[in-house]
Scaffold this active site. Structure first.
Site, PDB file in Angstrom:
ATOM      1  N   LYS A 108      43.767  42.717  35.910  1.00 26.18           N
ATOM      2  CA  LYS A 108      43.968  42.262  34.538  1.00 26.18           C
ATOM      3  C   LYS A 108      44.684  43.290  33.670  1.00 26.18           C
ATOM      4  O   LYS A 108      45.194  42.956  32.611  1.00 26.18           O
ATOM      5  CB  LYS A 108      42.640  41.832  33.928  1.00 26.18           C
ATOM      6  CG  LYS A 108      42.137  40.547  34.585  1.00 26.18           C
ATOM      7  CD  LYS A 108      40.895  39.987  33.914  1.00 26.18           C
ATOM      8  CE  LYS A 108      40.487  38.674  34.538  1.00 26.18           C
ATOM      9  NZ  LYS A 108      39.874  38.853  35.891  1.00 26.18           N
TER      10      LYS A 108
HETATM   11  C1  LIG Z   1      39.644  37.824  36.598  1.00 26.57           C
HETATM   12  C2  LIG Z   1      39.486  38.149  38.008  1.00 26.57           C
HETATM   13  C3  LIG Z   1      39.755  37.208  39.011  1.00 26.57           C
HETATM   14  C4  LIG Z   1      40.143  35.784  38.695  1.00 26.57           C
HETATM   15  O1  LIG Z   1      41.392  35.681  38.073  1.00 26.57           O
HETATM   16  P1  LIG Z   1      41.790  34.353  37.268  1.00 26.57           P
HETATM   17  O2  LIG Z   1      43.110  34.626  36.686  1.00 26.57           O
HETATM   18  O3  LIG Z   1      40.705  34.170  36.232  1.00 26.57           O
HETATM   19  O4  LIG Z   1      41.769  33.247  38.271  1.00 26.57           O
HETATM   20  C5  LIG Z   1      39.659  37.603  40.321  1.00 26.57           C
HETATM   21  N1  LIG Z   1      39.268  38.850  40.653  1.00 26.57           N
HETATM   22  C6  LIG Z   1      38.986  39.781  39.732  1.00 26.57           C
HETATM   23  C7  LIG Z   1      38.546  41.129  40.155  1.00 26.57           C
HETATM   24  C8  LIG Z   1      39.098  39.467  38.377  1.00 26.57           C
HETATM   25  O5  LIG Z   1      38.818  40.399  37.468  1.00 26.57           O
END
Ligand SMILES: *Cc1c(COP(=O)(O)O)cnc(C)c1O
Length: 470
Positions: A108
């Site tokens: 993210k």
């Molecule tokens: C947020 C997150 C996901 C999922 O991603 P999305 O875009 O919400 O589908 C998967 N793995 C980790 C470690 C995350 O932080």
């Protein structure tokens, strides 16, 4: 670029409006671009893999055209990405795309750091402060908090479900100070998301404060995530000439998914010409999307807790974008979809480590297992008409267009590894019998003091806190 709305195609706005509003409060819909311009063939067919920031600049340019000049866009990108995205081969037809080399050790960071810089760019001309509200099921909050820390003219309030995220994630969220603060809500992630969504549609509040969101619903988080799909698929395509001698491999991006922002970004990259043949949507026991692909009914539900807790989402917000971009039939042609229960997650971490030596986190493990099953017979069975029960872990019964490539050993998988395994040390160690190494930037966080504020799961209480503290 003109942007529109998932619920009302007559809406037309610029990037600035889409980014600063987060979602369209008039319709409750999400912003999407009206087109996905393809990169030039000369760029896509380079004989040498391009640099990540080069890919990022070329991909971002059409989406900011007329609003952010090239020189400023270039600074935003250089400043946002001082870290790498690494493509690691773990067997001849499997590549792990490590997206956890940013400051908070999760993917993210890619979206949040770009968004923070774009918002701060647009906010320069405003007199009032901008208040960002963000609900997190784990990694969003720390990525967003870290991305905005010290950014002038913007403050951030993060809501997380008390006791439902890992101790390290909680620590990462609770140690911010200054313009970033965290509320620990007595409820689930969906409750946190609901409090935030209610605030955005509350006219009293909006009259008093300039509010914006930073969840994966914000388009400026989604666009930059497309950069690494383009980058990685170009790198893998070139590597295949040496690694496995597959010419023109069908590249399958296998995406561990919760809110489906990451996967939606992959769709954008593919539209822009990334050499990706298809996708596998991999979820934990929160399998709303696999069920939709299996049955045609989209049935949002409360989330359940799993070891891959950043994917504990029962009502994935980007379903709306996927459904606005493609029909269900098109999705069934493009995606395989797969889900895994908790027991399967532990087994997958163990099997991945035993067979490849790679230590994978619980989120990436869901994707690794999906790909492992797909290429070791599950797709062949499906093609031959043996359909499993979608209510049980495994592949949903649709046969994607790329099934034959897998069956004929012409496909390679890119597993998106979304977090550093050290963030989920106890789960990983219960699978492989030892803790993964802790990166020093995570270790440092554990020594900082805790500033999180307890919050009831009640909109009026939350609103009062906002009035008193923004
Ligand atoms: C947020 C997150 C996901 C999922 O991603 P999305 O875009 O919400 O589908 C998967 N793995 C980790 C470690 C995350 O932080």
């Amino acid at each position: 670029m003109i942007y529109t709305d998932t619920r009302d195609k007559s809406v037309k706005c610029d990037l600035r409006t889409a980014v600063m509003n987060g979602m369209n409060s008039a319709t409750g819909g999400l912003y999407i671009p009206t087109s996905y311009p393809k990169l030039s063939d000369s760029f896509l067919n380079k004989a040498v893999a391009p640099a990540f920031c080069d890919v990022a600049f070329n991909m971002a340019k059409p989406y900011v055209d007329g609003e952010i000049p090239d020189a400023d866009l270039n600074s935003i990108i250089q400043d946002a990405y001082p870290f790498i995205s690494k493509v690691a081969p773990i067997d001849p037809v499997t590549y792990v795309l490590e997206l956890f080399h940013g400051p908070t050790c999760a993917f993210k960071d890619f979206g949040a750091r770009f968004m923070a810089r774009v918002m701060s760019y647009f906010n320069k001309s405003e007199d009032d402060k901008l208040h960002i509200l963000v609900a997190t099921s784990g990694d969003t909050g720390s990525a967003v908090g870290s991305a905005f820390l010290g950014v002038e003219g913007i403050d951030v309030t993060i809501l997380f479900p008390d006791g439902k995220i890992s101790p390290l994630q909680e620590k990462q969220l609770s140690t911010f100070t200054g313009n970033v603060r965290a509320l620990k809500v007595k409820g689930t992630f969906d409750d946190c998301q609901k409090l935030v969504k209610t605030a955005f549609t509350d006219n009293d509040l909006r009259k008093k404060f300039r509010l914006s969101s930073a969840n994966s619903i914000n388009i400026s988080r989604l666009l930059p995530q497309a950069f690494y799909y383009m980058y990685a698929s170009m790198v893998v395509k070139l590597r295949c000439l040496h690694d496995n001698k597959i010419e023109n491999p069908a590249i399958i991006a296998v995406v561990p998914s919760g809110n489906f922002g990451n996967l939606t970004s992959g769709l954008i990259a593919r539209e822009m010409g990334a050499p990706i043949a298809g996708f596998t949507a991999a979820t934990n026991a929160n399998h709303t999307i696999p069920d939709w692909i299996a049955t045609g009914n989209y049935d949002a539900r409360p989330s359940v807790e799993t070891y891959a807790n950043a994917m504990d989402v029962g009502a994935p917000s980007n379903y709306e974008r996927i459904a606005a971009m493609y029909s269900l039939e098109e999705v069934r042609h493009l995606f395989a979809s797969y889900w895994l229960d908790n027991e399967g997650i532990i087994q997958a971490i163990k099997d991945c480590n035993r067979r490849t030596g790679y230590i994978i986190d619980p989120h990436g493990a869901v994707a690794w297992k999906a790909w492992d099953d797909i290429r070791s017979g599950a797709m062949k069975q499906l093609k031959e008409g043996v359909k499993g029960d979608y209510k049980k872990p495994g592949l949903t019964p649709n046969v994607p267009d790329w099934a034959d490539s897998v069956i004929n050993s012409n496909a390679v998988g890119i597993i998106l590894e979304t977090a550093d395994p050290a963030k989920f040390g106890s789960t990983v160690s219960s699978a492989i019998g030892r803790e993964p190494p802790m990166p020093s930037r995570l270790e440092a966080v554990m020594r900082l003091p805790d500033h999180a504020v307890p919050m009831e799961n009640n909109y009026e209480t939350f609103k009062e806190w906002l009035y008193n503290n923004l």
